[in-house]
Scaffold this motif. Structure first.
Motif, PDB file in Angstrom:
ATOM      1  N   LEU A  61     -26.714  32.695  83.953  1.00  0.00           N
ATOM      2  CA  LEU A  61     -25.527  33.137  84.689  1.00  0.00           C
ATOM      3  C   LEU A  61     -24.744  31.950  85.238  1.00  0.00           C
ATOM      4  O   LEU A  61     -23.515  31.976  85.291  1.00  0.00           O
ATOM      5  N   GLY A  62     -25.454  30.893  85.631  1.00  0.00           N
ATOM      6  CA  GLY A  62     -24.771  29.706  86.135  1.00  0.00           C
ATOM      7  C   GLY A  62     -23.895  29.058  85.082  1.00  0.00           C
ATOM      8  O   GLY A  62     -22.752  28.667  85.363  1.00  0.00           O
ATOM      9  N   VAL A  63     -24.403  28.958  83.860  1.00  0.00           N
ATOM     10  CA  VAL A  63     -23.619  28.361  82.777  1.00  0.00           C
ATOM     11  C   VAL A  63     -22.459  29.288  82.405  1.00  0.00           C
ATOM     12  O   VAL A  63     -21.331  28.831  82.179  1.00  0.00           O
ATOM     13  N   LEU A  64     -22.734  30.593  82.350  1.00  0.00           N
ATOM     14  CA  LEU A  64     -21.675  31.542  82.006  1.00  0.00           C
ATOM     15  C   LEU A  64     -20.575  31.545  83.062  1.00  0.00           C
ATOM     16  O   LEU A  64     -19.392  31.725  82.734  1.00  0.00           O
ATOM     17  N   ALA A  65     -20.944  31.325  84.330  1.00  0.00           N
ATOM     18  CA  ALA A  65     -19.932  31.252  85.393  1.00  0.00           C
ATOM     19  C   ALA A  65     -19.013  30.054  85.164  1.00  0.00           C
ATOM     20  O   ALA A  65     -17.787  30.153  85.341  1.00  0.00           O
ATOM     21  N   LEU A  66     -19.595  28.926  84.762  1.00  0.00           N
ATOM     22  CA  LEU A  66     -18.779  27.744  84.466  1.00  0.00           C
ATOM     23  C   LEU A  66     -17.843  28.022  83.298  1.00  0.00           C
ATOM     24  O   LEU A  66     -16.639  27.715  83.371  1.00  0.00           O
TER      25      LEU A  66
END
Length: 395
Positions: A61-66
């Motif tokens: 989710l952290g990468v997708l948020a970026l």
């Protein structure tokens, strides 16, 4: 089969049919048909395997948020900025990450093992193609299959890392170490100074991690074999690139301080960030604002590129994505940090280090994939308390 297809999609990059003399609308970008087949195959596999949760979803989710924020930044790009291809790249990265997360949730170590072996096979294919004299750029730098020298050096170094992986996995059979000098030779022949620096960074990180466990007596025989094969390779094939290495690494880099315009790009990116410190210039805004001309479309440094085009908000999300992956990896008990996970982590660190010197957002996809494979694992079965089992039995 799904893992192999996902690997082909990830490795193919932006390969287009135009390179082989074919021009077909829509499917010209081979990612379109490959992604359709990949998603269909994944859906069929999921239908048979059923839902299997994985641990480490927060890292994804952290990468997708970026990636989502970068896509959203098209709303404030300067007039005339071309954003369509970049948005497509971000969607492709997100799709690949979801696919690999799903695969890792099923069986992380098996998926990673197959992926690393495929990287090893790809490294041999790239090396033999370039060694045959094909794929070189105009200056003689080694490359293969339409990719540039900076792509080539990544495959070569990962080939070397996977050689070490296969050596350890096979019970330390020395035959798996023989390719390492060849891959290092290919890395040097690529002329990628950033790739060599990235390798040094990765080796330093690895030595810091394994320093307490170093056994020099155990390492003597492998190092002797690598040195012997490397010496033979340099004597037999070294003269073919000796002049090139002298001009590229010694004369141009050390003597003249030539940096392939990276210093100009880095300064321009920092200047744009200081002018737009909160949200940046938006996706692909660097090319529009810098006005450096055709060919200089990106910064060749991932953090600086995100700073210029995403501002402080983008940098915070980038750091959060890296920290999320690191925490997910660190949360695994030492006994569960398999050889596959550790190897994927080092490969991801290496690709991440190369992203400080070359490539754009899509070129960072292998970093995200490999770090995700290191961080994600199948969810552990929850133990049901004995009292609960007894109650259920009685009811």
């Amino acid at each position: 089969m799904v893992v192999m297809l996902a690997f082909v999609v990830a490795l193919a990059g932006r390969f287009t049919l135009v390179r082989v003399g074919v021009d077909v609308p829509v499917v010209n970008d081979v990612r379109v048909p490959l992604f359709l087949v990949l998603l269909l195959s994944l859906a069929l596999e999921a239908h048979h395997a059923g839902h299997r949760p994985g641990e480490g979803g927060g890292a994804l989710l952290g990468v997708l948020a970026l990636l989502g924020y970068q896509g959203l930044s098209v709303l404030w790009v300067p007039p005339g900025t071309e954003t369509g291809p970049m948005v497509g790249d971000l969607c492709a990265i997100a799709g690949l990450l979801v696919v690999y997360f799903t695969l890792a949730a099923w069986d992380r170590d098996r998926v990673t093992d197959v992926t690393l072996k495929l990287f090893h096979v790809a490294a041999w294919a790239y090396f033999l193609f370039a060694a045959s004299g094909r794929g070189h750029d105009a200056s003689g730098r080694w490359a293969a299959f339409g990719g540039g020298p900076n792509v080539f050096v990544r495959i070569m170094i990962i080939g070397g890392i996977t050689s070490l992986y296969l050596y350890l996995r096979s019970g330390e059979r020395l035959i798996w170490l023989v390719p390492i000098p060849a891959f290092l030779f290919g890395a040097i022949a690529s002329g990628s100074r950033g790739g060599i620096v990235a390798l040094a960074v990765t080796v330093a990180v690895a030595l810091l991690a394994i320093r307490p466990k170093l056994d020099f007596d155990r390492m003597a025989k492998p190092f002797a074999l690598i040195a012997l094969v490397g010496t033979v390779l340099v004597i037999t094939a070294g003269p073919t690139i000796a002049d090139y290495v002298q001009s590229r690494f010694v004369d141009a880099t050390i003597g003249q301080g030539y940096a392939s315009q990276r210093d100009v790009l880095f300064r321009m990116a920092l200047q744009i960030f200081l002018q737009r410190p909160i949200l940046g210039a938006g996706l692909n805004g660097f090319h529009t604002v810098s006005a450096l001309g055709f060919g200089e479309r990106y910064v060749h440094n991932l953090p600086l590129s995100i700073a210029a085009e995403g501002g402080s908000a983008g940098l915070v999300l980038l750091v959060a994505a890296w920290v999320g992956l690191w925490r997910a990896y660190q949360s695994q008990p030492l006994a569960e940090r398999s050889l596959e996970a550790r190897t994927a982590a080092y490969c991801g660190i290496f690709i991440g280090a190369t992203c400080l010197f070359s490539g754009d957002y899509y070129d960072a996809r292998l970093m995200w994939i490999l770090l995700l494979l290191a961080a994600v694992r199948p969810a552990r079965a929850r133990l049901v308390p004995a009292t609960s089992v007894s109650t259920l039995t009685k009811s």
